[in-house]
Motif scaffolding. Structure first.
Motif, PDB file in Angstrom:
ATOM      1  N   LEU A  43       0.832  -1.214   0.000  1.00  9.69           N
ATOM      2  CA  LEU A  43       0.000   0.000   0.000  1.00  9.69           C
ATOM      3  C   LEU A  43       0.866   1.263   0.000  1.00  9.69           C
ATOM      4  N   THR A  62      -5.053  -1.388  -6.897  1.00  6.04           N
ATOM      5  CA  THR A  62      -4.725  -0.953  -5.532  1.00  6.04           C
ATOM      6  C   THR A  62      -4.531   0.555  -5.433  1.00  6.04           C
ATOM      7  N   ALA A  65      -7.702   2.157  -5.443  1.00  8.19           N
ATOM      8  CA  ALA A  65      -8.497   1.754  -4.274  1.00  8.19           C
ATOM      9  C   ALA A  65      -8.170   2.600  -3.047  1.00  8.19           C
ATOM     10  N   ILE A  66      -6.882   2.946  -2.866  1.00 10.28           N
ATOM     11  CA  ILE A  66      -6.537   3.785  -1.711  1.00 10.28           C
ATOM     12  C   ILE A  66      -6.916   5.242  -1.995  1.00 10.28           C
ATOM     13  N   TYR A 121      -9.352   6.414  -3.883  1.00  9.41           N
ATOM     14  CA  TYR A 121     -10.812   6.491  -3.778  1.00  9.41           C
ATOM     15  C   TYR A 121     -11.227   6.480  -2.308  1.00  9.41           C
ATOM     16  N   GLY A 122     -10.640   5.577  -1.522  1.00  6.67           N
ATOM     17  CA  GLY A 122     -10.966   5.498  -0.091  1.00  6.67           C
ATOM     18  C   GLY A 122     -10.748   6.825   0.605  1.00  6.67           C
ATOM     19  N   VAL A 123      -9.587   7.422   0.383  1.00  7.27           N
ATOM     20  CA  VAL A 123      -9.241   8.695   1.026  1.00  7.27           C
ATOM     21  C   VAL A 123     -10.174   9.811   0.559  1.00  7.27           C
TER      22      VAL A 123
END
Lengths: 207, 207
Positions: free
Chosen positions: B127, B144, B147-148, B150-152
């Motif tokens: 990550l 990945t 994915a991080i 978008y999450g943030v």
């Protein structure tokens, strides 16, 4: 036959319906005469496990249809048992995946609660405070400790809410039970990954 | 007269409508014959500044009515100029405060974008990836790095959205301009803290 799911913090075991955990250090000292089918997202431990007696890497046996690149094998194991729903694994990181009609639609990753705590501490000594997961989310915080707890918990819950819509949510991982309480359509199932592993063992005729 | 707002990453200066920044290291080498009115949330630099010629701590002159305990002086300076609205300072941390009818109703704190990036890296080498702030938020990520990101970004935006309701949003800080683009009722104003400092200097008859 023992199943083992090795994450970034712990190794989780399963045998005959029983579940238990070990630290990475304890795991390295563990030995058995039984077959241990494992999956592992920790690259250092994965190398260490190569060629060890009785330890069988299950990863090559999974058949999972997704266009997602580099999806962790633990996420694949959890998702492959679900036809429709949102799968939330709340551990060191919080991974979120969407399954619909047996298809994987994609997913995202948030830091885990412990990682958020360390994150605030790294910004300023004034933010070096414990995240209180039981923070009230219906009133604006009036002190620093509540302000960081509210930021973490509410930002996670809001994103899970808009993502799940009317889908069922399957929670797993160390903080899965905690997050499941916020949702009426939630199921907490700590054996989800192990069920995916059992399914793969059966389909590949390994035992 | 020079104004200076010292945060956890930089010292921001203001004089006659001009704004500029220095690292903490550069700040320690900076000297002037003019009066520098400052506020400082970094305890180490605050001690270092005590008793220095021409440097005047503005913090004791602020009169701000809130029941919030331990509110950073930079947040107070930004809020004291706003009657109604949500104030979002997106720097090392993202602080969010609500003002209504000249009253401070409370606030919360999220990590800043740079802090999230370091946070993911601390969870797993897999990550250790840059957060892409321009990530599409209308499609589920398929790798990945997305994915991080978008999450943030989406977890921050969602929480800001549910909090602001129909209020005007005032953005400041290094990532303030970026976040302001997501909201139609947003104003990006990098001088908000300095305007609060000027108001306090005037009300306290310091110049």
């Amino acid at each position: 036959m023992i199943l083992c799911d090795i994450g970034n913090s712990n190794a989780d075991f399963y045998q005959d319906g029983k579940v238990w955990s070990m630290s990475h250090k304890q795991f390295k000292e563990f030995s058995t005469q039984e077959n241990v089918y494992y999956i592992c997202v920790n690259d250092a431990l994965k190398s260490w496990l190569q060629g060890r007696n009785h330890f069988i890497d299950l990863e090559p046996y999974f058949e999972f249809d997704t266009i997602y690149q580099g999806m962790g094998i633990d996420r694949i194991a959890a998702c492959c048992t679900i036809e429709d729903g949102m799968i939330v694994d709340a551990g060191s990181a919080i991974t979120v995946d969407i399954m619909s009609g047996g298809m994987h639609l994609g997913g995202f990753i948030l830091p885990g609660l412990g990682a958020y705590e360390k994150c605030y501490a790294s910004i300023s000594p004034r933010l070096n405070l414990p995240v209180n997961p039981s923070i009230a989310l219906d009133a604006l915080p009036q002190k620093t400790n509540d302000a960081i707890s509210y930021g973490v918990v509410k930002s996670i819950i809001m994103l899970l809410e808009v993502t799940c819509k009317d889908k069922r949510i399957f929670f797993l991982g160390g903080d899965g039970k905690f997050f499941s309480k916020f949702f009426s359509n939630a199921i907490f199932d700590r054996t989800l990954i192990f069920r995916g592993m059992l399914k793969t063992i059966k389909e590949a005729h390994l035992e």
